[in-house]
Scaffold this motif. Structure first.
Motif, PDB file in Angstrom:
ATOM      1  N   MET A   1      67.391  38.426  48.468  1.00 63.69           N
ATOM      2  CA  MET A   1      68.835  38.382  48.562  1.00 63.69           C
ATOM      3  C   MET A   1      69.276  38.439  50.026  1.00 63.69           C
ATOM      4  O   MET A   1      70.199  37.755  50.415  1.00 63.69           O
ATOM      5  CB  MET A   1      69.421  39.559  47.758  1.00 63.69           C
ATOM      6  CG  MET A   1      70.894  39.494  47.613  1.00 63.69           C
ATOM      7  SD  MET A   1      71.302  38.096  46.559  1.00 63.69           S
ATOM      8  CE  MET A   1      72.953  38.415  46.180  1.00 63.69           C
ATOM      9  N   LYS A   2      68.579  39.254  50.822  1.00 66.96           N
ATOM     10  CA  LYS A   2      68.924  39.385  52.232  1.00 66.96           C
ATOM     11  C   LYS A   2      68.675  38.071  52.974  1.00 66.96           C
ATOM     12  O   LYS A   2      69.469  37.664  53.821  1.00 66.96           O
ATOM     13  CB  LYS A   2      68.082  40.504  52.843  1.00 66.96           C
ATOM     14  CG  LYS A   2      68.741  41.255  53.947  1.00 66.96           C
ATOM     15  CD  LYS A   2      67.856  42.424  54.358  1.00 66.96           C
ATOM     16  CE  LYS A   2      68.612  43.401  55.188  1.00 66.96           C
ATOM     17  NZ  LYS A   2      67.792  44.513  55.641  1.00 66.96           N
ATOM     18  N   LYS A   3      67.559  37.401  52.637  1.00 67.94           N
ATOM     19  CA  LYS A   3      67.231  36.134  53.282  1.00 67.94           C
ATOM     20  C   LYS A   3      68.271  35.070  52.957  1.00 67.94           C
ATOM     21  O   LYS A   3      68.646  34.275  53.809  1.00 67.94           O
ATOM     22  CB  LYS A   3      65.850  35.656  52.853  1.00 67.94           C
ATOM     23  CG  LYS A   3      64.728  36.491  53.403  1.00 67.94           C
ATOM     24  CD  LYS A   3      63.385  35.970  52.942  1.00 67.94           C
ATOM     25  CE  LYS A   3      62.262  36.832  53.460  1.00 67.94           C
ATOM     26  NZ  LYS A   3      60.953  36.359  53.033  1.00 67.94           N
ATOM     27  N   LEU A   4      68.745  35.068  51.720  1.00 67.71           N
ATOM     28  CA  LEU A   4      69.760  34.103  51.309  1.00 67.71           C
ATOM     29  C   LEU A   4      71.051  34.322  52.087  1.00 67.71           C
ATOM     30  O   LEU A   4      71.679  33.369  52.541  1.00 67.71           O
ATOM     31  CB  LEU A   4      70.015  34.214  49.804  1.00 67.71           C
ATOM     32  CG  LEU A   4      71.038  33.255  49.221  1.00 67.71           C
ATOM     33  CD1 LEU A   4      70.584  31.813  49.418  1.00 67.71           C
ATOM     34  CD2 LEU A   4      71.262  33.552  47.756  1.00 67.71           C
ATOM     35  N   PHE A   5      71.431  35.571  52.268  1.00 65.11           N
ATOM     36  CA  PHE A   5      72.635  35.894  53.025  1.00 65.11           C
ATOM     37  C   PHE A   5      72.525  35.380  54.462  1.00 65.11           C
ATOM     38  O   PHE A   5      73.455  34.760  54.980  1.00 65.11           O
ATOM     39  CB  PHE A   5      72.879  37.412  53.023  1.00 65.11           C
ATOM     40  CG  PHE A   5      74.004  37.833  53.934  1.00 65.11           C
ATOM     41  CD1 PHE A   5      75.310  37.603  53.569  1.00 65.11           C
ATOM     42  CD2 PHE A   5      73.742  38.451  55.147  1.00 65.11           C
ATOM     43  CE1 PHE A   5      76.351  37.980  54.411  1.00 65.11           C
ATOM     44  CE2 PHE A   5      74.758  38.833  55.980  1.00 65.11           C
ATOM     45  CZ  PHE A   5      76.072  38.598  55.615  1.00 65.11           C
ATOM     46  N   PHE A   6      71.400  35.628  55.119  1.00 69.91           N
ATOM     47  CA  PHE A   6      71.225  35.183  56.499  1.00 69.91           C
ATOM     48  C   PHE A   6      71.171  33.658  56.592  1.00 69.91           C
ATOM     49  O   PHE A   6      71.656  33.077  57.556  1.00 69.91           O
ATOM     50  CB  PHE A   6      69.973  35.813  57.111  1.00 69.91           C
ATOM     51  CG  PHE A   6      70.173  37.248  57.481  1.00 69.91           C
ATOM     52  CD1 PHE A   6      71.106  37.612  58.434  1.00 69.91           C
ATOM     53  CD2 PHE A   6      69.433  38.239  56.869  1.00 69.91           C
ATOM     54  CE1 PHE A   6      71.295  38.941  58.778  1.00 69.91           C
ATOM     55  CE2 PHE A   6      69.609  39.574  57.204  1.00 69.91           C
ATOM     56  CZ  PHE A   6      70.542  39.924  58.165  1.00 69.91           C
ATOM     57  N   LEU A   7      70.593  33.016  55.584  1.00 71.21           N
ATOM     58  CA  LEU A   7      70.547  31.559  55.563  1.00 71.21           C
ATOM     59  C   LEU A   7      71.959  30.983  55.462  1.00 71.21           C
ATOM     60  O   LEU A   7      72.328  30.077  56.207  1.00 71.21           O
ATOM     61  CB  LEU A   7      69.682  31.071  54.398  1.00 71.21           C
ATOM     62  CG  LEU A   7      69.563  29.562  54.259  1.00 71.21           C
ATOM     63  CD1 LEU A   7      68.866  28.960  55.475  1.00 71.21           C
ATOM     64  CD2 LEU A   7      68.808  29.215  52.992  1.00 71.21           C
ATOM     65  N   ILE A   8      72.757  31.517  54.582  1.00 68.17           N
ATOM     66  CA  ILE A   8      74.143  31.054  54.423  1.00 68.17           C
ATOM     67  C   ILE A   8      74.939  31.334  55.693  1.00 68.17           C
ATOM     68  O   ILE A   8      75.718  30.504  56.150  1.00 68.17           O
ATOM     69  CB  ILE A   8      74.799  31.714  53.193  1.00 68.17           C
ATOM     70  CG1 ILE A   8      74.122  31.194  51.919  1.00 68.17           C
ATOM     71  CG2 ILE A   8      76.285  31.435  53.162  1.00 68.17           C
ATOM     72  CD1 ILE A   8      74.533  31.916  50.665  1.00 68.17           C
TER      73      ILE A   8
END
Length: 45
Positions: A1-8
């Motif tokens: 979930m954290k990786k998705l946030f940083f990607l967005i």
């Protein structure tokens, strides 16, 4: 979930920084001469 946030966040930042109407122009010889004269005038005051 954290990786998705940083990607967005990274994608939105990249897309927000693109500004096709903003162009950086190099200074002309006249601009450089004006800057030199202005600097010399400030020293003499």
């Amino acid at each position: 979930m954290k990786k998705l946030f940083f990607l967005i966040l990274a994608i939105s930042t990249f897309l927000g920084c693109k500004n096709p109407t903003h162009k950086i122009e190099s200074p002309t010889e006249f601009d450089i001469q004006q800057a030199i004269e202005t600097g010399q005038n400030k020293k003499n005051i």
